[in-house]
Write an enzyme that holds these catalytic residues in place. Sequence first.
Site, mmCIF file in Angstrom:
data_model
loop_
_atom_site.group_PDB
_atom_site.id
_atom_site.type_symbol
_atom_site.label_atom_id
_atom_site.label_comp_id
_atom_site.label_asym_id
_atom_site.label_seq_id
_atom_site.Cartn_x
_atom_site.Cartn_y
_atom_site.Cartn_z
ATOM 1 N N SER A 161 0.826 -1.194 0.000
ATOM 2 C CA SER A 161 0.000 0.000 0.000
ATOM 3 C C SER A 161 0.873 1.263 0.000
ATOM 4 O O SER A 161 1.628 1.487 -0.942
ATOM 5 C CB SER A 161 -0.964 -0.046 1.196
ATOM 6 O OG SER A 161 -1.982 0.913 1.067
ATOM 7 N N ASP A 256 -10.365 -4.296 -4.447
ATOM 8 C CA ASP A 256 -9.560 -3.225 -3.854
ATOM 9 C C ASP A 256 -9.681 -2.003 -4.751
ATOM 10 O O ASP A 256 -9.451 -2.102 -5.961
ATOM 11 C CB ASP A 256 -8.105 -3.699 -3.757
ATOM 12 C CG ASP A 256 -7.143 -2.661 -3.202
ATOM 13 O OD1 ASP A 256 -7.545 -1.502 -2.977
ATOM 14 O OD2 ASP A 256 -5.964 -3.007 -3.011
ATOM 15 N N HIS A 286 -8.211 -5.019 0.140
ATOM 16 C CA HIS A 286 -6.986 -4.306 0.498
ATOM 17 C C HIS A 286 -6.610 -4.605 1.949
ATOM 18 O O HIS A 286 -7.448 -4.591 2.839
ATOM 19 C CB HIS A 286 -7.204 -2.808 0.317
ATOM 20 C CG HIS A 286 -5.956 -1.992 0.393
ATOM 21 N ND1 HIS A 286 -5.187 -1.709 -0.711
ATOM 22 C CD2 HIS A 286 -5.342 -1.388 1.445
ATOM 23 C CE1 HIS A 286 -4.164 -0.972 -0.347
ATOM 24 N NE2 HIS A 286 -4.223 -0.766 0.960
#
Length: 316
Positions: A161, A256, A286
């Site tokens: 991320s 996601d 996610h």
Amino acid sequence: MPLDPKAQGLLDMVYRVGAPRFHDLNEDQARRSFEKLAFALRPDAPAVASVTDVPVPRADGSVLMARLYRPLRAASADILPLLVYCHGGGWCIGDIESYDVFCRQLANGAGVAVLSVDYRLAPEHPFPAGFLDADLAVDWAIEHADLLGIDPARVAMGGDSAGGNLSLAVAIARRERHASPPLRQLALIYPCTQIESDRPGRATYGDGYFLDRESLRWFFSRYLPAGTASDWRASPMCAESLADLPPMVMVTAECDPLTDDCKAFAARVRAEGGAVVEREFAGMVHGFAILGGYFPQANQAVDVIGAALAEGLGVR
């Protein structure tokens, strides 16, 4: 494909009990909430050969803390490849402790040393503080390879991320200044490649899939001062060129809001002559990769990253 049943079960539980979302919390509350989730759903901590806290001095006299993991099968005298790892959390939450088990898994899975970086967090330290810390960590590790017991010619960088975002930005920065030795590989888990995006996934998975659009805005607004979203250090997709970057392995989650951006980034890297190996995990959301105590797919993702790193860094 619909959500994986375990992902659906987790989301049903979260929304049923009315757990506040990140955008409903202040920074301290969000950090505690993330830590509780990570600790509750991570797997048991695997043994490694050693764990050492490493202070990295900044030019202003302050210290960037990092943690070095050596894999279980490594002897103390072995000179190992290194993965410099930046945790996720929207540049605002997450820390070394939350990622302790995950970094142990990566070290053992790839057979490499892992340096986990406790970069400065926003909003106390907005962009580009996190980027500068990640860049410093790589430079310092290569310069002090003897101290760390690592091979400076076999260094990779990775993150999930926000950490994947920092890894891409550092790779571009090192290319721009012709840094030597070059990074050998990038290991990316659903990286944020572009702050402002209108790709379909942002709407399709923007509500009810854990990382919702309001939480994205919460993170972005704290990390970025006005007018910096198009800076390639914040949005690597905005770089003039994505050529001549290290080979990449990229893990994504189907459900996601960032996945379409990841795919577009990978496609552009290939179009400009680069190498990307992608693995999308169907039905996942996610953040799943660090929750290996709940999602079996998380441990599969570690295997994918570990195998790619072992091959790319020449682990025998």
